[in-house]
Design an enzyme around this catalytic site. Structure first.
Site, PDB file in Angstrom:
ATOM      1  CG  ASN A 282      -0.202   0.170   2.512  1.00  0.00           C
ATOM      2  OD1 ASN A 282       0.947  -0.238   2.666  1.00  0.00           O
ATOM      3  ND2 ASN A 282      -0.840   0.812   3.454  1.00  0.00           N
ATOM      4  CB  CYS A 284       2.435   4.231   4.370  1.00  0.00           C
ATOM      5  SG  CYS A 284       1.915   5.941   4.259  1.00  0.00           S
ATOM      6  CD  GLU A 286       0.866   0.662   6.195  1.00  0.00           C
ATOM      7  OE1 GLU A 286      -0.357   0.873   6.096  1.00  0.00           O
ATOM      8  OE2 GLU A 286       1.717   1.342   5.607  1.00  0.00           O
ATOM      9  N   GLY A 437      -1.680   8.811  11.694  1.00  0.00           N
ATOM     10  CA  GLY A 437      -1.623  10.263  11.797  1.00  0.00           C
ATOM     11  C   GLY A 437      -2.901  10.905  12.292  1.00  0.00           C
TER      12      GLY A 437
END
Length: 749
Positions: A282, A284, A286, A437
């Site tokens: 994906n 990012c 992870e 976030g």
């Protein structure tokens, strides 16, 4: 909307000011005019009820939907657990797309490539992020057999994906985010590595290089390795592995792009290898996924699992509470799979076969603060392993329980669990450490498994009003040590850290460390500790000071490989022009030196804050970054157009000269006098202001921000004053992504 009615006795959630902003801007439902009509209570009930209603499908369930909805509501509003953003946004709505991330295949045909573009647009519109491997595409200048033409290569198509993403606004709340991966043995690898050398290129993509075991062994032995054309598996060339690795390190030192992922390691942990090979992750990094696979993510707030010692006993982790949260969260995420309306039938089919979920954590730094354990210690690393092992073991236990009630995931028999007789399990994977976030802002906790970025910082709440935000556990520790004062909090907010405040107790300085206080090796050790017991991967940034060397990054990359990480993200402070919040130590020492003319020019300090403003000009969008000292402009970076063009060169030259003037003590009003009104060949109206040229645009920014009431035109409305395009506050780089701590804006979608 959910059928379950909201109980009259349902308590209102307690939310902090930051969370209120984030929820209103990004999550609460709005009418056609953009007005929020959903309360926070209604939002959380909408999500809890919609997910709990799926329980009614299973006769063997130990829960009734109404009771489970209340438990889910309490779980979320206590901020012990939160699901990924699409679930909070879309559960119980007509859109109904609840998954965070997807991977799409990019086949080596025009039809396959543009199918992927179309499918990505559909996913972005529904609120998801996408990952792609471009490794199947034949290299540049290869012959296309069907037409006799010449292939343009992966990078040319990558640009098409990027342009398509630029046009799609995800569900009105999230900008499309992508991951692009190319194998290190692809013939076009060098072009791919250098793809983001020009600032602003491929701005909707994170790029990673897929490293193989064979390549890493060749790096170690300083050997050449083969480049293989994917369309015919022919060896078409060789490169020296050590030289390529060095280039990757250099790029990481320069800007952090591209990152690296270890493909063979990812596929060794593929729970369903008979369904295919994992090619991409994906956005990012992870969540490695098969083509057409999606994952539903959620995070436990470890800060809520602190058990304060009583009667002289030491404080510790509340393991029983953590177990309760894990089991309830796994049930929640498995229900999300059933509740989600996926944008493509291929995705629905693949998701239902493997039923992957990704339960992760946040609030790790908060838990360590409460336990008085320094992040940069072996005690913390060992504790990280212990916590994640517990979470993974209990998540698998919960998945087994669900399998007993609902059946195993359909491909279980052919999975690694079925072949080893380890199940049955309801879910092929259960754990992922994903970026948190916006979730961490809602929960009021630290992000993921990251250290805190700053103990205290100044947040812009109005155009000119500023509010000091302080970590609550740090503030409580200061008060307990009788060291708290308003003046001290102001001083800490200026630098974010207390590492050099020798007047504070040594234990405080030892425990309350921040991201830039920590040597890079501890970032890596912590990532490896959590990766050891995570099914998928870990979103984590190895923060480095600006003065970090390429040799240090080389060492981090190599140790990431040795430690068993599935990838690594390195970010050297100040390595990107767009960065506006640089951590480190700022004692406001204005070192001075003379240039060749005898003029006194201030040195650039280690810590500097600033903002980036986007201004429409007749020559394109101008991005003006202004860094400040003591509330005054200190340096300017002007970026417009593509690197190498004459307009870009002129903008850079103007920025350098303005910076030199500022650092030499020239007043803002004098700079404005010189630049304001300079005409150009393409003036442009923007927000009732005629922008005549690049220098005129810079003058406008300076005048609007620093000379209010003195030289401001009556129609000179202020633009976005800070880096965040949504709220104007600063962006922070952590968990492999830029995030605004005030409103939750993220560049990763």
């Amino acid at each position: 909307m959910p059928k379950l009615k909201m109980p009259a006795s349902l308590p209102d959630p307690i939310i902090n000011e930051n969370a209120k902003i984030v929820l209103q801007r990004r999550y609460q439902r709005k009418d056609t005019e953009g007005n929020v009509y959903e309360t926070t209570k209604e939002l959380f009930w909408r999500v809890a009820a919609a997910i709990a209603e799926e329980e009614g499908k299973y006769k063997e369930s130990t829960y009734k939907p109404a009771k489970l909805a209340r438990e889910f509501y309490d779980l979320m509003t206590s901020y012990s657990f939160l699901p990924n953003s699409p679930t909070l946004m879309n559960a119980g709505t007509n859109l109904g797309q609840l998954a965070a991330c997807f991977v799409l295949p990019v086949e080596d045909t025009i039809e396959g490539i543009f199918d992927a573009v179309k499918h990505a647009a559909m996913i972005h519109k529904s609120g998801g992020g996408t990952g792609f491997s471009f490794s199947r595409l034949r290299p540049k200048d290869s012959v296309v057999g069907s037409t006799g033409g010449v292939a343009s290569g992966p990078l040319s198509f990558l640009k098409i994906f990027n342009c398509a993403t630029e046009q799609i606004k995800q569900g009105g709340t999230r900008r499309g985010a992508n991951m692009g991966i190319l194998r290190v043995d692809h013939p076009d690898i060098m072009e791919f590595i250098k793809a983001k050398e020009r600032d602003g290129e491929l701005n909707n993509f994170n790029l990673s290089i897929g490293l193989t075991e064979r390549f890493m062994q060749a790096v170690e032995k300083k050997e050449d390795y083969d480049l293989i054309a994917p369309h015919n598996n022919e060896v078409v060339g060789q490169l020296n592995a050590r030289e390529v690795f060095n280039i990757l390190v250099n790029k990481a030192w320069e800007s952090g792009d591209p990152g690296i992922v270890f493909l063979d390691r990812i596929n060794r942990d593929n729970p369903t290898p008979k369904m295919g090979e994992m090619e991409s992750t994906n956005p990012c990094g992870e969540q490695p996924l098969l083509p057409y696979e999606a994952c539903n993510l959620g995070s436990i707030n470890l800060g809520k699992c602190y058990l304060k010692g009583k009667n002289g006993h030491d404080s510790e982790i509340d393991w029983e509470e953590l177990k309760r949260i894990v089991h309830l969260a796994v049930r929640f995420l498995d229900n999300v799979i059933d509740a989600s309306i996926y944008p493509l039938p291929q995705i629905t089919e693949t998701v239902e076969k493997n039923r992957k979920i990704g339960l992760g954590v946040m609030g790790w730094a908060d838990l360590l603060y409460q336990l008085k354990v320094p992040y940069n210690s072996q005690t913390a690393v060992d504790m990280g392993e212990r916590v994640m092992k517990f979470v993974r073991d209990e998540a698998r236990s919960a998945s087994k329980q669900l399998a007993g009630e609902r059946g195993a995931f359909p491909t279980y028999v052919d999975s690694i669990f079925g072949e080893a007789n380890l199940g049955p399990y309801r879910n092929a994977t259960t754990t992922t450490i994903a970026p948190t976030g916006t979730l961490s802002i809602i929960a009021g906790c630290s992000s993921g498994v990251e250290p805190l970025f700053a103990l205290s910082f100044v947040r812009n709440v109005m155009d000119n009003d500023k509010l000091i935000e302080t970590n609550p556990f740090f503030e409580a520790a200061l008060k307990e040590a009788d060291a708290h004062s308003a003046k001290l909090m102001e001083e800490i907010a200026k630098v974010g850290t207390i590492r050099k405040m020798d007047h504070l107790p040594a234990e405080l300085r030892h425990v309350f460390v921040t991201a830039m206080d920590i040597e890079p090796i501890w970032h890596l050790k912590m990532q490896a500790a959590f990766q050891k017991f995570t099914d998928n991967a870990v979103s984590k940034t190895v923060n480095l000071p600006n003065e970090a060397t390429k040799e240090e990054i080389w060492d981090i990359y190599w140790k990431a490989y040795e430690y068993g990480c599935k990838g690594v993200t390195v970010y050297r402070d100040g390595s990107k022009i767009s960065q506006v919040l640089c951590t480190g130590d700022d004692e406001k020492k204005k070192k001075e030196k003379e240039d060749d003319t005898g003029c006194v020019v201030q040195d650039r300090p280690d810590v500097i804050y600033g903002f980036t403003q986007k201004i429409g000009t007749g020559l394109g969008e101008l991005f003006l970054t202004v860094n400040e000292m003591d509330g005054k402009p200190f340096e300017v970076f002007a970026t417009i157009g593509k690197s190498g063009g004459s307009i870009t060169a002129k903008a850079e030259a103007i920025g350098r000269l303005v910076s030199l003037a500022l650092r030499s003590g020239v007043e803002v009003r004098e700079i404005v006098k010189q630049l304001k009104g300079i005409g150009g060949e393409n003036p442009k109206f923007m927000k009732k202001k005629l922008v005549k040229s690049i220098p005129d645009a810079i003058a406008y920014v300076f005048e609007s921000r620093y000379l209010q009431g003195e030289h401001v035109d009556s129609e000179g409305a202020s633009l976005n004053k800070e880096m965040c395009p949504d709220c104007g506050d600063v962006l922070v780089f952590e968990e492999g992504c830029h995030i605004c701590k005030s409103c939750g804006h993220t560049k990763c979608g």
